[in-house]
Motif scaffolding. Sequence first.
Motif, PDB file in Angstrom:
ATOM      1  N   ALA A  46       0.834  -1.206   0.000  1.00 24.84           N
ATOM      2  CA  ALA A  46       0.000   0.000   0.000  1.00 24.84           C
ATOM      3  C   ALA A  46       0.868   1.255   0.000  1.00 24.84           C
ATOM      4  N   TYR A  47       1.950   1.219   0.764  1.00 24.22           N
ATOM      5  CA  TYR A  47       2.885   2.346   0.813  1.00 24.22           C
ATOM      6  C   TYR A  47       3.457   2.621  -0.579  1.00 24.22           C
ATOM      7  N   GLN A  48       3.844   1.555  -1.257  1.00 25.55           N
ATOM      8  CA  GLN A  48       4.427   1.718  -2.595  1.00 25.55           C
ATOM      9  C   GLN A  48       3.418   2.259  -3.601  1.00 25.55           C
ATOM     10  N   ALA A  49       2.136   2.114  -3.274  1.00 29.74           N
ATOM     11  CA  ALA A  49       1.074   2.681  -4.128  1.00 29.74           C
ATOM     12  C   ALA A  49       0.732   4.114  -3.717  1.00 29.74           C
ATOM     13  N   GLY A  50       1.484   4.648  -2.741  1.00 30.80           N
ATOM     14  CA  GLY A  50       1.289   6.050  -2.350  1.00 30.80           C
ATOM     15  C   GLY A  50       0.545   6.274  -1.050  1.00 30.80           C
ATOM     16  N   GLN A  51       0.097   5.193  -0.415  1.00 29.75           N
ATOM     17  CA  GLN A  51      -0.658   5.340   0.833  1.00 29.75           C
ATOM     18  C   GLN A  51       0.288   5.654   1.993  1.00 29.75           C
ATOM     19  N   ARG A  52      -0.103   6.606   2.848  1.00 30.64           N
ATOM     20  CA  ARG A  52       0.754   6.976   3.980  1.00 30.64           C
ATOM     21  C   ARG A  52       0.048   6.871   5.332  1.00 30.64           C
ATOM     22  N   LEU A  53      -1.280   6.860   5.351  1.00 22.81           N
ATOM     23  CA  LEU A  53      -2.032   6.824   6.608  1.00 22.81           C
ATOM     24  C   LEU A  53      -2.554   5.409   6.840  1.00 22.81           C
ATOM     25  N   PHE A  54      -2.172   4.822   7.984  1.00 20.22           N
ATOM     26  CA  PHE A  54      -2.579   3.454   8.298  1.00 20.22           C
ATOM     27  C   PHE A  54      -3.220   3.394   9.679  1.00 20.22           C
ATOM     28  N   GLY A  55      -4.290   2.600   9.799  1.00 20.53           N
ATOM     29  CA  GLY A  55      -5.019   2.465  11.049  1.00 20.53           C
ATOM     30  C   GLY A  55      -4.910   1.069  11.620  1.00 20.53           C
ATOM     31  N   GLU A  56      -4.624   0.990  12.923  1.00 20.09           N
ATOM     32  CA  GLU A  56      -4.517  -0.288  13.617  1.00 20.09           C
ATOM     33  C   GLU A  56      -5.498  -0.310  14.793  1.00 20.09           C
ATOM     34  N   ASN A  57      -6.052  -1.510  15.056  1.00 24.18           N
ATOM     35  CA  ASN A  57      -7.050  -1.670  16.124  1.00 24.18           C
ATOM     36  C   ASN A  57      -6.509  -2.320  17.386  1.00 24.18           C
ATOM     37  N   TYR A  58      -5.376  -3.000  17.268  1.00 24.11           N
ATOM     38  CA  TYR A  58      -4.845  -3.768  18.396  1.00 24.11           C
ATOM     39  C   TYR A  58      -3.478  -3.220  18.777  1.00 24.11           C
ATOM     40  N   VAL A  59      -3.314  -2.925  20.063  1.00 25.03           N
ATOM     41  CA  VAL A  59      -2.146  -2.196  20.539  1.00 25.03           C
ATOM     42  C   VAL A  59      -0.839  -2.930  20.226  1.00 25.03           C
ATOM     43  N   GLN A  60      -0.751  -4.197  20.645  1.00 25.63           N
ATOM     44  CA  GLN A  60       0.524  -4.915  20.453  1.00 25.63           C
ATOM     45  C   GLN A  60       0.839  -5.153  18.983  1.00 25.63           C
ATOM     46  N   GLU A  61      -0.196  -5.491  18.213  1.00 26.93           N
ATOM     47  CA  GLU A  61       0.015  -5.706  16.778  1.00 26.93           C
ATOM     48  C   GLU A  61       0.517  -4.421  16.119  1.00 26.93           C
ATOM     49  N   GLY A  62      -0.090  -3.307  16.489  1.00 31.46           N
ATOM     50  CA  GLY A  62       0.337  -2.024  15.938  1.00 31.46           C
ATOM     51  C   GLY A  62       1.763  -1.689  16.316  1.00 31.46           C
ATOM     52  N   GLU A  63       2.111  -1.935  17.578  1.00 35.58           N
ATOM     53  CA  GLU A  63       3.475  -1.654  18.045  1.00 35.58           C
ATOM     54  C   GLU A  63       4.495  -2.482  17.253  1.00 35.58           C
ATOM     55  N   THR A  64       4.195  -3.746  17.029  1.00 35.61           N
ATOM     56  CA  THR A  64       5.100  -4.630  16.275  1.00 35.61           C
ATOM     57  C   THR A  64       5.323  -4.103  14.859  1.00 35.61           C
ATOM     58  N   LYS A  65       4.243  -3.683  14.215  1.00 39.33           N
ATOM     59  CA  LYS A  65       4.349  -3.186  12.834  1.00 39.33           C
ATOM     60  C   LYS A  65       5.131  -1.871  12.778  1.00 39.33           C
ATOM     61  N   ILE A  66       4.853  -0.989  13.721  1.00 41.46           N
ATOM     62  CA  ILE A  66       5.557   0.304  13.746  1.00 41.46           C
ATOM     63  C   ILE A  66       7.058   0.087  13.936  1.00 41.46           C
ATOM     64  N   ASN A  67       7.403  -0.778  14.887  1.00 47.50           N
ATOM     65  CA  ASN A  67       8.822  -1.055  15.139  1.00 47.50           C
ATOM     66  C   ASN A  67       9.503  -1.667  13.917  1.00 47.50           C
ATOM     67  N   ALA A  68       8.777  -2.497  13.179  1.00 45.43           N
ATOM     68  CA  ALA A  68       9.360  -3.158  12.010  1.00 45.43           C
ATOM     69  C   ALA A  68       9.531  -2.202  10.828  1.00 45.43           C
ATOM     70  N   LEU A  69       8.687  -1.175  10.764  1.00 44.89           N
ATOM     71  CA  LEU A  69       8.647  -0.340   9.555  1.00 44.89           C
ATOM     72  C   LEU A  69       9.239   1.060   9.724  1.00 44.89           C
ATOM     73  N   GLN A  70       9.412   1.519  10.968  1.00 43.98           N
ATOM     74  CA  GLN A  70       9.738   2.939  11.139  1.00 43.98           C
ATOM     75  C   GLN A  70      11.093   3.344  10.550  1.00 43.98           C
ATOM     76  N   ALA A  71      12.061   2.438  10.532  1.00 39.63           N
ATOM     77  CA  ALA A  71      13.385   2.799   9.994  1.00 39.63           C
ATOM     78  C   ALA A  71      13.331   3.050   8.488  1.00 39.63           C
ATOM     79  N   ASP A  72      12.654   2.177   7.760  1.00 39.31           N
ATOM     80  CA  ASP A  72      12.617   2.290   6.300  1.00 39.31           C
ATOM     81  C   ASP A  72      11.466   3.156   5.792  1.00 39.31           C
ATOM     82  N   TYR A  73      10.427   3.313   6.621  1.00 34.04           N
ATOM     83  CA  TYR A  73       9.244   4.063   6.178  1.00 34.04           C
ATOM     84  C   TYR A  73       8.856   5.092   7.254  1.00 34.04           C
ATOM     85  N   PRO A  74       9.734   6.054   7.513  1.00 32.82           N
ATOM     86  CA  PRO A  74       9.492   6.971   8.634  1.00 32.82           C
ATOM     87  C   PRO A  74       8.326   7.932   8.417  1.00 32.82           C
TER      88      PRO A  74
END
Length: 231
Positions: A46-74
């Motif tokens: 989705a990011y590669q298609a231009g999307q920048r705003l993402f919504g998460e419903n679960y705290v731990q799942e969101g934290e895991t994704k943010i930690n995995a992506l923040q370096a390359d997709y700040p």
Amino acid sequence: MTTIADRISIAQSRINQAAQNCSRSPDEINLLAVSKTKPISDIIAAYQAGQRLFGENYVQEGETKINALQADYPDIEWHFIGPLQSNKTKIVAEHFDWLHTLSRGKIAQRLHEQRPSDKSPLNVCIQVNISQEESKSGINSANFADVATLALTIASLPHLKLRGLMAIPTATADVQLQQQEFSQLKQLFDQLKQQYPSVDTLSMGMSGDMDIAIANGSTMVRIGSAIFGER
């Protein structure tokens, strides 16, 4: 087979058409891609298609994704859109850019205290229970005084920034009821906006009702399955 990029394009076209139909600029309406339960590879697509705003419903799942992506997709903007318990506020305060579901002063106070001082204030929307269903979170929509009280609390906390209102309407095919609930939320939003210059976000509308939501002033629609497929 349609790709995530195709489905984002279709969703954006629907937003553009709905905006045109009610003489609004499509630029006023943001698309929030709801990526809960979806793999990181889908978010990257989705990011590669231009999307920048993402919504998460679960705290731990969101934290895991943010930690995995923040370096390359700040430049991804992370929105927490699920119910938030007081024992999970620290993760949201430390990792997310937005919270859409604030409905208690106690949670606001905790988020303020736990927001790191080197981060910009956490953008928050007050959740309104527009359908007045007992199973749903949020402030009762019949009482603007309760919204105003929470808004006053938020405004007193410098690590939070009041941005607007959010609601999940009745799950119904009754267009008249959808219209009534969205219109009611827009009235509350307009009242709040008069008091607080920072208020600019009306988070309402999903895949099934975005057209009516946009006609009633939505500035952010939350789209999940229409982009990422059924869960």
